[in-house]
Design a protein around this motif. Structure first.
Motif, PDB file in Angstrom:
ATOM      1  N   ILE A  39      -7.955  17.041 -42.137  1.00 58.43           N
ATOM      2  CA  ILE A  39      -8.472  17.820 -43.179  1.00 58.43           C
ATOM      3  C   ILE A  39      -7.450  18.720 -44.088  1.00 58.43           C
ATOM      4  O   ILE A  39      -7.355  18.880 -45.164  1.00 58.43           O
ATOM      5  N   TYR A  40      -6.552  19.072 -43.373  1.00 56.61           N
ATOM      6  CA  TYR A  40      -5.341  19.719 -43.816  1.00 56.61           C
ATOM      7  C   TYR A  40      -4.385  19.113 -44.783  1.00 56.61           C
ATOM      8  O   TYR A  40      -4.155  19.203 -45.762  1.00 56.61           O
ATOM      9  N   PHE A  41      -4.330  17.590 -44.156  1.00 53.62           N
ATOM     10  CA  PHE A  41      -3.593  16.602 -44.800  1.00 53.62           C
ATOM     11  C   PHE A  41      -4.257  16.448 -46.309  1.00 53.62           C
ATOM     12  O   PHE A  41      -3.579  16.373 -47.066  1.00 53.62           O
ATOM     13  N   SER A  42      -5.187  16.066 -46.037  1.00 52.76           N
ATOM     14  CA  SER A  42      -6.009  15.676 -47.312  1.00 52.76           C
ATOM     15  C   SER A  42      -6.130  16.703 -48.444  1.00 52.76           C
ATOM     16  O   SER A  42      -6.122  16.707 -49.578  1.00 52.76           O
ATOM     17  N   ILE A  78      -3.837  19.232 -48.587  1.00 50.32           N
ATOM     18  CA  ILE A  78      -2.520  19.368 -49.176  1.00 50.32           C
ATOM     19  C   ILE A  78      -2.111  18.142 -50.270  1.00 50.32           C
ATOM     20  O   ILE A  78      -1.709  18.512 -51.130  1.00 50.32           O
ATOM     21  N   ALA A  79      -2.805  17.217 -49.952  1.00 49.89           N
ATOM     22  CA  ALA A  79      -2.521  15.978 -50.985  1.00 49.89           C
ATOM     23  C   ALA A  79      -3.146  16.410 -52.292  1.00 49.89           C
ATOM     24  O   ALA A  79      -2.936  16.165 -53.104  1.00 49.89           O
ATOM     25  N   CYS A  80      -4.374  16.914 -52.173  1.00 50.59           N
ATOM     26  CA  CYS A  80      -5.105  17.316 -53.491  1.00 50.59           C
ATOM     27  C   CYS A  80      -4.868  18.483 -54.014  1.00 50.59           C
ATOM     28  O   CYS A  80      -5.111  18.646 -55.244  1.00 50.59           O
ATOM     29  N   ASP A  81      -4.472  19.597 -53.431  1.00 55.91           N
ATOM     30  CA  ASP A  81      -4.429  20.972 -53.808  1.00 55.91           C
ATOM     31  C   ASP A  81      -2.969  21.636 -53.657  1.00 55.91           C
ATOM     32  O   ASP A  81      -2.819  22.546 -54.244  1.00 55.91           O
ATOM     33  N   GLY A  82      -2.012  20.817 -53.045  1.00 50.91           N
ATOM     34  CA  GLY A  82      -0.869  21.346 -52.582  1.00 50.91           C
ATOM     35  C   GLY A  82      -0.848  22.377 -51.565  1.00 50.91           C
ATOM     36  O   GLY A  82      -1.964  22.585 -50.989  1.00 50.91           O
ATOM     37  N   TYR A  83       0.388  22.888 -51.457  1.00 55.43           N
ATOM     38  CA  TYR A  83       0.450  24.074 -50.394  1.00 55.43           C
ATOM     39  C   TYR A  83      -0.021  25.347 -50.929  1.00 55.43           C
ATOM     40  O   TYR A  83       0.813  26.140 -51.431  1.00 55.43           O
ATOM     41  N   MET A  84      -1.141  25.501 -50.961  1.00 56.52           N
ATOM     42  CA  MET A  84      -1.950  26.727 -51.474  1.00 56.52           C
ATOM     43  C   MET A  84      -1.926  27.886 -50.416  1.00 56.52           C
ATOM     44  O   MET A  84      -1.970  29.036 -50.990  1.00 56.52           O
ATOM     45  N   PHE A 100       1.968  21.767 -41.550  1.00 55.83           N
ATOM     46  CA  PHE A 100       1.991  20.306 -41.849  1.00 55.83           C
ATOM     47  C   PHE A 100       2.963  19.861 -43.022  1.00 55.83           C
ATOM     48  O   PHE A 100       2.862  20.333 -44.131  1.00 55.83           O
ATOM     49  N   PHE A 101       3.974  19.028 -42.452  1.00 57.26           N
ATOM     50  CA  PHE A 101       4.976  18.586 -43.130  1.00 57.26           C
ATOM     51  C   PHE A 101       4.558  17.468 -44.229  1.00 57.26           C
ATOM     52  O   PHE A 101       3.454  17.020 -44.139  1.00 57.26           O
ATOM     53  N   PRO A 102       5.298  17.452 -45.475  1.00 53.57           N
ATOM     54  CA  PRO A 102       4.952  16.544 -46.531  1.00 53.57           C
ATOM     55  C   PRO A 102       4.782  15.146 -46.622  1.00 53.57           C
ATOM     56  O   PRO A 102       4.182  14.405 -47.328  1.00 53.57           O
ATOM     57  N   LEU A 109       1.240  10.547 -49.241  1.00 53.72           N
ATOM     58  CA  LEU A 109       0.560   9.286 -49.297  1.00 53.72           C
ATOM     59  C   LEU A 109      -0.743   9.425 -50.000  1.00 53.72           C
ATOM     60  O   LEU A 109      -1.240   8.311 -50.494  1.00 53.72           O
ATOM     61  N   GLY A 110      -1.443  10.585 -50.412  1.00 54.50           N
ATOM     62  CA  GLY A 110      -2.567  10.725 -50.911  1.00 54.50           C
ATOM     63  C   GLY A 110      -2.527  11.252 -52.372  1.00 54.50           C
ATOM     64  O   GLY A 110      -3.492  11.548 -52.999  1.00 54.50           O
ATOM     65  N   LEU A 111      -1.288  11.496 -52.910  1.00 54.38           N
ATOM     66  CA  LEU A 111      -0.880  12.143 -54.162  1.00 54.38           C
ATOM     67  C   LEU A 111      -1.652  11.398 -55.305  1.00 54.38           C
ATOM     68  O   LEU A 111      -1.856  11.997 -56.434  1.00 54.38           O
TER      69      LEU A 111
END
Length: 437
Positions: free
Chosen positions: A82-85, A87-93, A100-102, A107-109
């Motif tokens: 959930i965190y990876f998806s 971050i892919a959509c909203d960035g490191y908010m 969780f490293f980038p 891969l989902g950007l």
């Protein structure tokens, strides 16, 4: 868990799951047709070639089953996924996202800004992980051929990898598959082709995926130490270390600029900003996940210690077996050249020849690396994570499993049953959002 990271729970991903499942099936079918087209002479009784086909067929069936079970559940992403998806959509908010490293979220950007970004990003990463798992299995086979010098052990190692106890995490939105591929590829470039430059770059990429990728710099340093040339070797070692560590340092610097150098004035700097070495990673591990030296040694964690016991005990047993297989490696730290004489008085000429199986110098180096990770898991991690942590970070357990199939079939069968049991139970529990390894 914050609202941003729980986005997949509020959006229906049913259509994404069906698309993902269809793509996985098509991918596996295409892979099978390609092999039959280009290698019609392959058969399961054809020695080395048959071994390779066995790897691919068993692995494909395993991946297919895992993904079908996983995508049949309510969510495409659970736990860390959930965190990876997000971050892919909203960035490191959010601060805790920096655990969780980038390397995985990037891969989902492609889907950022779409209506169902969290679903699409999770599905894309899961599909890519299927491909990474396929590539990692093939790379492990090639690496094992070079290190073990035994074709049967090589394909057995690869098959065991496809049935490893952390299997659900290799098909989910997690880093296991990609990290394994990078570690195996780096070792192959180093030990098969003697390409320090390529291995260094690959190990650096692994640090973008996981923080423990930093430790892989030890392989480069040991390789250079075996070819000692004084200050030239020292300089190359520091350069390799800097390249491997750079992604970690850059990520920490990015966090520092976000939370410690902000000019918005909306909030004061975070406590970790004033530390002598301001690392957000160490702070959030303790603050949000309760991870630190011996923090897991509590009565409430006893069940998790039992859950991790098989892989911890096996790792220690494997290290002892590797040391006993060739004690000279332990006495000389598997070094060659001038530095070896510091630890061993006389190095016979034949000692530089490659040994087979567990007596190989390369196996000993990997065993030391693996034992270091085991001790780290015992001291400074959620102990239940040890299974997937050690199953993805090193080929050692699979090499030892292949060794058992030749020397102790009863023990090998027990190991195989434990792996399958963990894989099956773990797949079901993980997909249901229940705690596992």
């Amino acid at each position: 868990m914050d609202a941003a990271t729980d986005a997949t729970s509020t959006v229906s991903c049913d259509d994404t799951k069906m698309i993902l499942l269809q793509l996985v099936v098509l991918l596996l079918q295409a892979r099978g047709r390609e092999y039959r087209k280009h290698h019609p002479q392959f058969s399961t009784s054809n020695g080395q070639k048959g071994g390779r086909i066995t790897i691919l067929s068993v692995m494909s069936a395993t991946i297919n089953l895992t993904v079908i079970i996983y995508t049949a559940k309510i969510r495409l992403a659970t736990w860390d996924g959930i965190y990876f998806s997000s971050i892919a959509c909203d960035g490191y908010m959010h601060e805790q996202n920096f655990a969780f490293f980038p390397g995985m979220p990037v891969l989902g950007l492609l889907f950022r800004g779409t209506n169902k970004c969290h679903c699409y990003a999770a599905g894309a990463i899961a599909l890519l992980n299927t491909m990474f798992f396929l590539a990692a299995t093939c790379m492990l086979y090639k690496l094992s051929l070079e290190v073990l010098h035994n074709e049967a052990d090589a394909w057995r190692s690869a098959i065991l990898f496809t049935l490893n106890p952390a299997l659900p995490f290799f098909a989910a939105t997690y880093t296991e598959a990609l990290y394994s591929l990078l570690v195996f590829s780096g070792l192959y470039a180093l030990y098969s082709h003697n390409r320090i430059d390529i291995a260094t770059v690959i190990f650096s990429l692994s640090t973008i995926v996981r923080s423990n990728g930093i430790i892989t710099a030890g392989f480069i340093i040991h390789y250079l130490a075996c070819r000692w040339r004084g200050w030239i070797t020292i300089a190359k070692s520091f350069l390799a270390l800097a390249v491997v560590v750079f992604p970690f340092a850059a990520f920490q610097l990015f966090a520092y600029t976000q939370f410690c150098l902000s000019t918005s004035g909306l909030s004061p700097p975070r406590p970790w900003c004033h530390a002598p070495i301001p690392l957000i990673y160490n702070y959030i591990q303790v603050r949000y996940w309760g991870v630190g030296p011996f923090l897991q040694y509590q009565q409430s964690q006893i069940p998790n210690f039992f859950l991790a016991a098989p892989v911890i005990v096996l790792s220690i047993a494997v290290f002892i077996a590797v040391v006993r297989a060739n004690p000279r490696n332990a006495r000389s730290l598997a070094l060659r050249g001038p530095l070896a004489s510091v630890f061993v008085d006389q190095i016979p000429e034949h000692s530089v020849e490659p040994h087979r199986g567990l007596s190989s110098r390369c196996v000993f180096v990997v065993a030391v690396y693996h034992m270091g990770l085991t001790l780290f898991a015992l001291v400074n991690m959620h102990i239940q994570v040890s299974t997937r942590f050690l199953s993805s970070a090193s080929p050692l357990l699979y090499w030892f499993g292949a060794h058992l199939f030749r020397h102790n079939l009863f023990a090998a069968q027990i190991l195989l049953r434990v792996c399958i049991a963990y894989a099956v139970v773990g797949t079901v529990l993980h997909a249901l959002f229940l705690p596992w390894t």
